[in-house]
Design an enzyme around this catalytic site. Sequence first.
Site, mmCIF file in Angstrom:
data_model
loop_
_atom_site.group_PDB
_atom_site.id
_atom_site.type_symbol
_atom_site.label_atom_id
_atom_site.label_comp_id
_atom_site.label_asym_id
_atom_site.label_seq_id
_atom_site.Cartn_x
_atom_site.Cartn_y
_atom_site.Cartn_z
ATOM 1 C CG ASP A 9 22.862 -12.716 58.851
ATOM 2 O OD1 ASP A 9 21.911 -12.003 58.509
ATOM 3 O OD2 ASP A 9 22.743 -13.691 59.619
ATOM 4 C CG ASP A 11 18.592 -11.322 63.598
ATOM 5 O OD1 ASP A 11 17.896 -11.298 64.617
ATOM 6 O OD2 ASP A 11 18.721 -10.334 62.835
ATOM 7 C CG ASP A 171 22.995 -17.504 60.494
ATOM 8 O OD1 ASP A 171 22.098 -18.037 61.176
ATOM 9 O OD2 ASP A 171 22.801 -16.496 59.794
#
Length: 224
Positions: A9, A11, A171
């Site tokens: 991922d 961001d 995240d």
Amino acid sequence: MTRNCVIFDLDGTLADTSGDLIAAANACFDGMGNDVRLDPVADAAIAVRGARRMLTEGLTRSGRYDAALVEEWFPRFLDIYGDAIDVHTRMYDGAVAAVEALRVADYAVGICTNKPEALAQTLLQRLGVRDLFGSLIGADTGPTRKPDVAPYWAAVDVCGGRRTASLLVGDSDTDRNTALAAGVPCVLVTFSPDGQAVRALNPEAVIDHFDELQGAVGRLIGTP
């Protein structure tokens, strides 16, 4: 020949983008004549959920939420953000070294993000790391976005990865659910805005620093 593969991922995983995202959202509120403000620290977890989430949150706090207003300002947000995409953004400590180590060990590496592809391309180029990744699949690269599995598989395939020996580093619950849908392991990071709360998502591994990544990858999908 396909290789064991690590998909990231963007961001909140590879880069802390919350400061620039919140600055763009606040600029939108200024343009609306709304004095509400999101805080770059307290609202960082909202920032990595995307533009619509930030606009919705700010308008809700000011008692002016309107779905049509969110949609009206969404493209304006993208323009504002794109113009100042790397003022505050930085790669997380150890991220570049971890990706480079995976490449040296002959893993295929790529990115699957819910950021629009053009913005992700621009950001990675300005940060000087685009060439480290064999694929970059964004929210609008195809017809669906995470947690749908199609963007994840596209990221694996484009970078020359082996689907059956791949994993996702992320995240959030979006990343966890993407990995579950694909039937692949998930490594979640605790240095993102959600912090240690990601442990409750029961990923196959959790890391507190990128120094721990390669060991976790080796345990979960083996070495090339």
